[in-house]
Write a protein that holds these residues in place. Structure first.
Motif, PDB file in Angstrom:
ATOM      1  N   SER A  78      -1.783  -2.759 -17.681  1.00  0.00           N
ATOM      2  CA  SER A  78      -2.904  -2.944 -16.766  1.00  0.00           C
ATOM      3  C   SER A  78      -4.184  -2.331 -17.326  1.00  0.00           C
ATOM      4  O   SER A  78      -4.143  -1.371 -18.100  1.00  0.00           O
ATOM      5  N   ASP A  79      -5.317  -2.884 -16.897  1.00  0.00           N
ATOM      6  CA  ASP A  79      -6.626  -2.339 -17.266  1.00  0.00           C
ATOM      7  C   ASP A  79      -7.203  -1.484 -16.139  1.00  0.00           C
ATOM      8  O   ASP A  79      -8.395  -1.200 -16.114  1.00  0.00           O
ATOM      9  N   THR A  80      -6.356  -1.074 -15.196  1.00  0.00           N
ATOM     10  CA  THR A  80      -6.810  -0.234 -14.090  1.00  0.00           C
ATOM     11  C   THR A  80      -7.495   1.028 -14.595  1.00  0.00           C
ATOM     12  O   THR A  80      -7.131   1.577 -15.633  1.00  0.00           O
ATOM     13  N   TYR A  81      -8.494   1.495 -13.860  1.00  0.00           N
ATOM     14  CA  TYR A  81      -9.084   2.786 -14.181  1.00  0.00           C
ATOM     15  C   TYR A  81      -8.099   3.879 -13.758  1.00  0.00           C
ATOM     16  O   TYR A  81      -7.664   3.909 -12.594  1.00  0.00           O
ATOM     17  N   ILE A  82      -7.750   4.763 -14.662  1.00  0.00           N
ATOM     18  CA  ILE A  82      -6.793   5.833 -14.374  1.00  0.00           C
ATOM     19  C   ILE A  82      -7.538   7.152 -14.233  1.00  0.00           C
ATOM     20  O   ILE A  82      -8.253   7.574 -15.143  1.00  0.00           O
ATOM     21  N   ILE A  83      -7.368   7.781 -13.074  1.00  0.00           N
ATOM     22  CA  ILE A  83      -7.917   9.123 -12.839  1.00  0.00           C
ATOM     23  C   ILE A  83      -6.742  10.088 -12.772  1.00  0.00           C
ATOM     24  O   ILE A  83      -5.897   9.979 -11.883  1.00  0.00           O
ATOM     25  N   MET A  84      -6.662  11.009 -13.704  1.00  0.00           N
ATOM     26  CA  MET A  84      -5.584  11.988 -13.733  1.00  0.00           C
ATOM     27  C   MET A  84      -6.023  13.208 -12.935  1.00  0.00           C
ATOM     28  O   MET A  84      -7.068  13.803 -13.191  1.00  0.00           O
TER      29      MET A  84
END
Length: 290
Positions: A78-84
């Protein structure tokens, strides 16, 4: 923003603490997102594959696979924005998280208003399917157990289908004379197609790494500070009212470490990017020693 308005605003929350899950859902829903919440990394990966969300928040210390491994698996699908979101704040942890595919690294405890501001800043960055950004890998047919519908009612468009794909030119393709490439030594960057080639070989950079490199190549020998680069990534260059904290500067350092590694560069003997101690970064001289 065309991509944001054209696709359903869905967010997946991967967090094993129910109180934090509820807080994240409140923050995201107040920003107009539908949310899907899960409590472990495996279910988080499955939920992202099923819903292809615009935003994914990831805890690090979870049952099963941790957030670093979950980010790597999600980034393949996926190209989702990932916020850790994590209590780990050492530089090595930030580097590991960003290297695994995270777009943002936020240390707990976080302030809801700041998190929402970071989310809004992320949405101003190009995603796959926009301006030649890298396309996600094909989605898997089997996604494991089904998930409940998002909590918000703003889900009429349903899950995204992952059809916004841009075909990238092959490495051996001839570039027409009309194409404008930024060039530094044997490093070539095309801002329009978002391609980077090093000695003729195409480099696989994240969105953030590409944006950092493009900024430095456009600036040439002008030094860009960590605060300046943070604002560039947020899309708020030269707007001094935006807060840039130590966590933002550490994130820039971590992204720069990953970028230099991919370029085969080292701070001690830089060929492409040099550190101006106490100030920031700039391109090396065209004629400095290799």
């Amino acid at each position: 923003m065309s991509d944001t308005t054209a696709r359903a605003k869905t967010a997946v929350i991967v967090e094993d603490d129910p109180d934090i899950r509820h807080l994240l859902a409140d923050v995201l829903e107040s920003a107009g997102f539908s949310t899907v919440s899960v409590g472990n990394g495996i279910d988080g990966v499955r939920a992202v594959i099923a819903y292809q969300p615009l935003i994914t928040t990831l805890d690090v210390n979870m049952p099963g696979i941790d957030g670093f491994e979950a980010a790597r698996r999600i980034r393949q699908q996926s190209d989702t924005y990932i916020i850790m979101l994590t209590g780990l704040e050492e530089e090595a942890d930030v580097v590991l998280g960003l290297g695994a595919g995270a777009d943002e690294y936020v240390v707990k405890p976080f302030r809801p208003r700041e998190l929402r501001a970071r989310i809004e800043a992320l949405l101003r960055r190009p995603r796959a399917g926009e301006a030649g950004a890298p396309a996600p890998a094909p989605r898997q047919e089997s996604v494991g157990p089904s998930f409940p519908a998002p909590r918000s009612e703003a889900d009429e468009a349903g899950p995204t289908t992952g059809t916004d794909v841009v075909v990238r030119p092959s490495v051996g393709e001839i570039v027409s004379p009309g194409d404008v490439w930024l060039v530094h030594r044997d490093l070539h960057l095309d801002p329009d197609s978002r391609l980077v080639r090093l000695a003729g070989d195409e480099l696989d950079l994240t969105r953030t790494e590409f944006d950092l490199l493009a900024t430095l190549m456009e600036s040439k020998r002008r030094v860009r500070s960590k605060a300046d680069l943070t604002l560039v990534l947020r899309g708020e260059s030269y707007v001094t009212s935006y807060f840039v904290g130590d966590a933002d500067k550490r994130a820039i350092e971590a992204h720069m470490t990953n970028l230099r590694r991919k370029l085969g560069d080292t701070p001690a003997n830089p060929r492409y990017i040099e550190t101006v101690r106490g100030v920031g970064y700039r391109l090396t001289s065209e004629h400095s020693a290799s």
